[in-house]
Write a protein that holds these residues in place. Sequence first.
Motif, PDB file in Angstrom:
ATOM      1  N   UNK A   1      34.643  25.553  36.893  1.00 44.18           N
ATOM      2  CA  UNK A   1      35.407  26.734  37.299  1.00 44.18           C
ATOM      3  C   UNK A   1      36.777  26.750  36.632  1.00 44.18           C
ATOM      4  N   UNK A   2      37.460  25.602  36.676  1.00 47.03           N
ATOM      5  CA  UNK A   2      38.804  25.533  36.098  1.00 47.03           C
ATOM      6  C   UNK A   2      38.778  25.736  34.584  1.00 47.03           C
ATOM      7  N   UNK A   3      37.855  25.055  33.901  1.00 43.62           N
ATOM      8  CA  UNK A   3      37.759  25.157  32.445  1.00 43.62           C
ATOM      9  C   UNK A   3      37.332  26.554  32.006  1.00 43.62           C
ATOM     10  N   UNK A   4      36.423  27.153  32.766  1.00 44.74           N
ATOM     11  CA  UNK A   4      35.951  28.486  32.410  1.00 44.74           C
ATOM     12  C   UNK A   4      37.072  29.509  32.506  1.00 44.74           C
ATOM     13  N   UNK A   5      37.865  29.414  33.544  1.00 49.74           N
ATOM     14  CA  UNK A   5      38.985  30.344  33.725  1.00 49.74           C
ATOM     15  C   UNK A   5      39.926  30.275  32.524  1.00 49.74           C
ATOM     16  N   UNK A   6      40.266  29.053  32.106  1.00 45.30           N
ATOM     17  CA  UNK A   6      41.159  28.869  30.958  1.00 45.30           C
ATOM     18  C   UNK A   6      40.507  29.373  29.668  1.00 45.30           C
ATOM     19  N   UNK A   7      39.234  29.029  29.483  1.00 45.86           N
ATOM     20  CA  UNK A   7      38.518  29.413  28.258  1.00 45.86           C
ATOM     21  C   UNK A   7      38.443  30.934  28.106  1.00 45.86           C
ATOM     22  N   UNK A   8      38.131  31.600  29.188  1.00 48.73           N
ATOM     23  CA  UNK A   8      38.011  33.060  29.134  1.00 48.73           C
ATOM     24  C   UNK A   8      39.342  33.714  28.785  1.00 48.73           C
ATOM     25  N   UNK A   9      40.422  33.208  29.382  1.00 53.10           N
ATOM     26  CA  UNK A   9      41.747  33.785  29.107  1.00 53.10           C
ATOM     27  C   UNK A   9      42.199  33.480  27.680  1.00 53.10           C
ATOM     28  N   UNK A  10      41.994  32.244  27.242  1.00 54.58           N
ATOM     29  CA  UNK A  10      42.429  31.863  25.890  1.00 54.58           C
ATOM     30  C   UNK A  10      41.696  32.649  24.810  1.00 54.58           C
ATOM     31  N   UNK A  11      40.437  32.975  25.071  1.00 54.06           N
ATOM     32  CA  UNK A  11      39.627  33.675  24.069  1.00 54.06           C
ATOM     33  C   UNK A  11      39.486  35.166  24.359  1.00 54.06           C
ATOM     34  N   UNK A  12      40.238  35.641  25.327  1.00 51.90           N
ATOM     35  CA  UNK A  12      40.234  37.066  25.682  1.00 51.90           C
ATOM     36  C   UNK A  12      38.818  37.576  25.957  1.00 51.90           C
ATOM     37  N   UNK A  13      38.072  36.757  26.683  1.00 51.51           N
ATOM     38  CA  UNK A  13      36.684  37.114  26.987  1.00 51.51           C
ATOM     39  C   UNK A  13      36.490  37.566  28.436  1.00 51.51           C
ATOM     40  N   UNK A  14      37.517  37.424  29.232  1.00 53.33           N
ATOM     41  CA  UNK A  14      37.384  37.737  30.654  1.00 53.33           C
ATOM     42  C   UNK A  14      37.349  39.249  30.872  1.00 53.33           C
ATOM     43  N   UNK A  15      36.639  39.667  31.890  1.00 52.93           N
ATOM     44  CA  UNK A  15      36.637  41.075  32.299  1.00 52.93           C
ATOM     45  C   UNK A  15      36.598  41.127  33.824  1.00 52.93           C
ATOM     46  N   UNK A  16      36.536  42.311  34.389  1.00 47.56           N
ATOM     47  CA  UNK A  16      36.625  42.462  35.840  1.00 47.56           C
ATOM     48  C   UNK A  16      35.462  41.775  36.559  1.00 47.56           C
ATOM     49  N   UNK A  17      34.283  41.844  35.990  1.00 49.32           N
ATOM     50  CA  UNK A  17      33.111  41.246  36.636  1.00 49.32           C
ATOM     51  C   UNK A  17      33.237  39.730  36.720  1.00 49.32           C
ATOM     52  N   UNK A  18      33.612  39.108  35.606  1.00 46.62           N
ATOM     53  CA  UNK A  18      33.774  37.663  35.609  1.00 46.62           C
ATOM     54  C   UNK A  18      34.939  37.225  36.490  1.00 46.62           C
ATOM     55  N   UNK A  19      36.032  37.982  36.427  1.00 47.61           N
ATOM     56  CA  UNK A  19      37.196  37.651  37.255  1.00 47.61           C
ATOM     57  C   UNK A  19      36.830  37.710  38.734  1.00 47.61           C
ATOM     58  N   UNK A  20      36.010  38.700  39.098  1.00 43.87           N
ATOM     59  CA  UNK A  20      35.593  38.825  40.492  1.00 43.87           C
ATOM     60  C   UNK A  20      34.705  37.661  40.910  1.00 43.87           C
ATOM     61  N   UNK A  21      33.765  37.261  40.044  1.00 39.18           N
ATOM     62  CA  UNK A  21      32.875  36.151  40.371  1.00 39.18           C
ATOM     63  C   UNK A  21      33.659  34.852  40.571  1.00 39.18           C
ATOM     64  N   UNK A  22      34.655  34.623  39.722  1.00 42.72           N
ATOM     65  CA  UNK A  22      35.494  33.444  39.866  1.00 42.72           C
ATOM     66  C   UNK A  22      36.280  33.478  41.176  1.00 42.72           C
ATOM     67  N   UNK A  23      36.864  34.631  41.462  1.00 47.79           N
ATOM     68  CA  UNK A  23      37.638  34.781  42.696  1.00 47.79           C
ATOM     69  C   UNK A  23      36.744  34.625  43.916  1.00 47.79           C
ATOM     70  N   UNK A  24      35.568  35.196  43.853  1.00 47.50           N
ATOM     71  CA  UNK A  24      34.638  35.128  44.982  1.00 47.50           C
ATOM     72  C   UNK A  24      34.262  33.687  45.307  1.00 47.50           C
ATOM     73  N   UNK A  25      34.000  32.911  44.253  1.00 47.73           N
ATOM     74  CA  UNK A  25      33.627  31.515  44.448  1.00 47.73           C
ATOM     75  C   UNK A  25      34.798  30.705  45.005  1.00 47.73           C
ATOM     76  N   UNK A  26      35.988  30.930  44.476  1.00 48.97           N
ATOM     77  CA  UNK A  26      37.158  30.192  44.941  1.00 48.97           C
ATOM     78  C   UNK A  26      37.463  30.503  46.410  1.00 48.97           C
TER      79      UNK A  26
END
Length: 217
Positions: A181-206
């Motif tokens: 979870x932690x690495x994915x969050x950083x990876x998505x932001x660093x590579x500008x790959x994150x979007x609303x769906x992924x951000x929501x899934x991460x937030x939901x799990x946390x």
Amino acid sequence: MSIHLLLLILNLSLVAVFTTLLVLKRLRSVVYFALVALLVVFDFAALGYSQIYLLHKTEEDAYLQKLKDMQQTIDQRMTFYKSLSEIQLQLTLAAMAKSQDDNEQSIRQKIVWRDQITSRMQQTGFSDSLIQQVNTDINGSVHRYLMENLSNTTLEHIGHRSFSEFVRRKPRDEWTDSSFIAELDVYLKDNHLSDETLAFQLKRLRVFDENGVLIEE
């Protein structure tokens, strides 16, 4: 005692049948959880009825002695019903661990069942350790679904190539859910790959891991 034995055999037989049907995928998870919840609620209701029935049988003469005897009988029946409920809970939790067909409806039902059962257990005086076990096992089952959902959503949105690049950042045996979870969050932001769906899934799990609450989609 024969009535108690009959109740025990009946409940264990029903739970065994429900569990077998679930493992064979002849019964949906949400239906299984609902049926087991009804059995457990029935046991608690039977316990309450037993207590009320015994109290009303008290006669005024020799009240204190009869009250003492009744309390002993109530304690014995309480122990019996607790043992019965514990067996049912263990079977149910084991079936949850093997369940592979969870969906949004079934995990919401698990959370409702968790809250109802733990509330009943607190009212009836079950040990804190057993109540915590129920919480931990059910939350763990929901967590696994959310993790799988996050992984599948990530693969779908960033593609196989980017996902393979991400998972190669560490040896497979070093990955944990928390590090993923932690690495994915950083990876998505660093590579500008994150979007609303992924951000929501991460937030939901946390949010669920922190307080056991499931954010609705």
